[in-house]
Scaffold this motif. Structure first.
Motif, PDB file in Angstrom:
ATOM      1  N   LEU A  77      -6.474  20.448  40.899  1.00 18.12           N
ATOM      2  CA  LEU A  77      -7.843  20.249  41.383  1.00 18.12           C
ATOM      3  C   LEU A  77      -8.272  21.385  42.311  1.00 18.12           C
ATOM      4  O   LEU A  77      -9.404  21.864  42.224  1.00 18.12           O
ATOM      5  CB  LEU A  77      -7.972  18.894  42.080  1.00 18.12           C
ATOM      6  CG  LEU A  77      -7.924  17.692  41.139  1.00 18.12           C
ATOM      7  CD1 LEU A  77      -7.655  16.411  41.909  1.00 18.12           C
ATOM      8  CD2 LEU A  77      -9.196  17.583  40.325  1.00 18.12           C
ATOM      9  N   ALA A  78      -7.376  21.824  43.178  1.00 17.95           N
ATOM     10  CA  ALA A  78      -7.697  22.946  44.067  1.00 17.95           C
ATOM     11  C   ALA A  78      -7.978  24.202  43.243  1.00 17.95           C
ATOM     12  O   ALA A  78      -8.923  24.946  43.538  1.00 17.95           O
ATOM     13  CB  ALA A  78      -6.562  23.183  45.053  1.00 17.95           C
ATOM     14  N   LYS A  79      -7.202  24.429  42.202  1.00 17.21           N
ATOM     15  CA  LYS A  79      -7.415  25.608  41.349  1.00 17.21           C
ATOM     16  C   LYS A  79      -8.728  25.504  40.576  1.00 17.21           C
ATOM     17  O   LYS A  79      -9.435  26.501  40.418  1.00 17.21           O
ATOM     18  CB  LYS A  79      -6.236  25.795  40.395  1.00 17.21           C
ATOM     19  CG  LYS A  79      -4.996  26.300  41.100  1.00 17.21           C
ATOM     20  CD  LYS A  79      -3.818  26.420  40.146  1.00 17.21           C
ATOM     21  CE  LYS A  79      -2.571  26.857  40.900  1.00 17.21           C
ATOM     22  NZ  LYS A  79      -1.380  26.861  40.046  1.00 17.21           N
ATOM     23  N   GLN A  80      -9.067  24.285  40.113  1.00 12.93           N
ATOM     24  CA  GLN A  80     -10.354  24.102  39.427  1.00 12.93           C
ATOM     25  C   GLN A  80     -11.515  24.434  40.367  1.00 12.93           C
ATOM     26  O   GLN A  80     -12.465  25.109  39.973  1.00 12.93           O
ATOM     27  CB  GLN A  80     -10.494  22.664  38.932  1.00 12.93           C
ATOM     28  CG  GLN A  80      -9.661  22.312  37.720  1.00 12.93           C
ATOM     29  CD  GLN A  80      -9.852  20.855  37.331  1.00 12.93           C
ATOM     30  OE1 GLN A  80     -10.967  20.351  37.323  1.00 12.93           O
ATOM     31  NE2 GLN A  80      -8.759  20.183  37.008  1.00 12.93           N
ATOM     32  N   LEU A  81     -11.430  23.943  41.585  1.00 10.34           N
ATOM     33  CA  LEU A  81     -12.487  24.228  42.557  1.00 10.34           C
ATOM     34  C   LEU A  81     -12.519  25.709  42.906  1.00 10.34           C
ATOM     35  O   LEU A  81     -13.605  26.286  43.050  1.00 10.34           O
ATOM     36  CB  LEU A  81     -12.286  23.388  43.826  1.00 10.34           C
ATOM     37  CG  LEU A  81     -12.651  21.915  43.681  1.00 10.34           C
ATOM     38  CD1 LEU A  81     -12.181  21.116  44.894  1.00 10.34           C
ATOM     39  CD2 LEU A  81     -14.147  21.748  43.485  1.00 10.34           C
ATOM     40  N   CYS A  82     -11.372  26.322  43.003  1.00 14.91           N
ATOM     41  CA  CYS A  82     -11.311  27.748  43.288  1.00 14.91           C
ATOM     42  C   CYS A  82     -12.042  28.536  42.204  1.00 14.91           C
ATOM     43  O   CYS A  82     -12.813  29.457  42.493  1.00 14.91           O
ATOM     44  CB  CYS A  82      -9.856  28.200  43.388  1.00 14.91           C
ATOM     45  SG  CYS A  82      -9.663  29.883  43.962  1.00 14.91           S
ATOM     46  N   LYS A  83     -11.845  28.152  40.958  1.00 12.67           N
ATOM     47  CA  LYS A  83     -12.535  28.826  39.840  1.00 12.67           C
ATOM     48  C   LYS A  83     -14.043  28.642  39.954  1.00 12.67           C
ATOM     49  O   LYS A  83     -14.811  29.572  39.686  1.00 12.67           O
ATOM     50  CB  LYS A  83     -12.029  28.303  38.495  1.00 12.67           C
ATOM     51  CG  LYS A  83     -10.680  28.817  38.111  1.00 12.67           C
ATOM     52  CD  LYS A  83     -10.250  28.281  36.761  1.00 12.67           C
ATOM     53  CE  LYS A  83      -8.833  28.726  36.427  1.00 12.67           C
ATOM     54  NZ  LYS A  83      -8.344  28.135  35.183  1.00 12.67           N
ATOM     55  N   ILE A  84     -14.462  27.455  40.315  1.00 10.14           N
ATOM     56  CA  ILE A  84     -15.897  27.191  40.465  1.00 10.14           C
ATOM     57  C   ILE A  84     -16.513  28.136  41.484  1.00 10.14           C
ATOM     58  O   ILE A  84     -17.583  28.694  41.280  1.00 10.14           O
ATOM     59  CB  ILE A  84     -16.157  25.723  40.873  1.00 10.14           C
ATOM     60  CG1 ILE A  84     -15.859  24.776  39.697  1.00 10.14           C
ATOM     61  CG2 ILE A  84     -17.581  25.528  41.386  1.00 10.14           C
ATOM     62  CD1 ILE A  84     -15.841  23.303  40.071  1.00 10.14           C
TER      63      ILE A  84
END
Length: 173
Positions: free
Chosen positions: A163-170
């Motif tokens: 989830l942290a990586k998904q948000l980082c991509k966003i």
């Protein structure tokens, strides 16, 4: 991200706001803040003690005070308290201050995550009452989370790292 971007994580207790927020802040090189922790530091009391001594309404007023201070900062990741969005003032402050990410989690997943955590003052003393309490809370709060959120992530079955990586991509695309 722009130089004035901040990220605010909203969602119910057990959604992973603090754990994900710490990882996300680290990935993006931002400062991490936790609203509940800021309140307990300011008052030198645990959340349970604040609720017991002063009540929920006082605690909610302190959320607003902390939020007004924190949104003056730039380049932060803030984990809000689960009830932060109950206040129309807080929702307005968040909307004006940065990107809002709702970490959506089911009642079933909340139960699994909270069952071993005794630091949640709003939960009923009897664990058997938790499902009904969490379901009622979800019904009341979910529309508020959704209305204020810029992004909604399903936090039920993903790891905090994912989830942290998904948000980082966003926020880096």
């Amino acid at each position: 991200m722009s130089s004035t971007s901040s990220i605010f994580l909203i969602g119910p207790m057990g959604a992973g706001k603090t754990s994900i927020g710490k990882l996300l802040a680290n990935l993006l090189g931002l400062e991490f803040l936790d609203a509940d922790q800021l309140i307990t530091q300011k008052l030198q009391l645990s959340i349970a003690e604040i609720f017991q001594q002063f009540g929920e309404q006082y605690f909610r007023s302190q959320e607003t005070v902390i939020l007004k201070t924190v949104i003056q900062k730039e380049n932060i990741v803030l984990a809000t308290g689960g009830g932060c969005i109950l206040s129309a003032t807080n929702r307005l402050l968040l909307r004006r201050a940065g990107n809002i990410c709702y970490l959506k989690v089911s009642v079933e997943q909340q139960l699994q995550r909270l069952i071993a955590d005794g630091s949640r003052p709003l939960l009923p003393v009897q664990v058997a009452l938790w499902p009904d309490y969490l379901a009622a809370s979800y019904q009341h709060r979910a529309p508020l989370y959704e209305a204020v959120a810029d992004y909604i992530l399903d936090a039920d079955h993903e790891s905090i790292n994912s989830l942290a990586k998904q948000l980082c991509k966003i926020f880096t695309s």
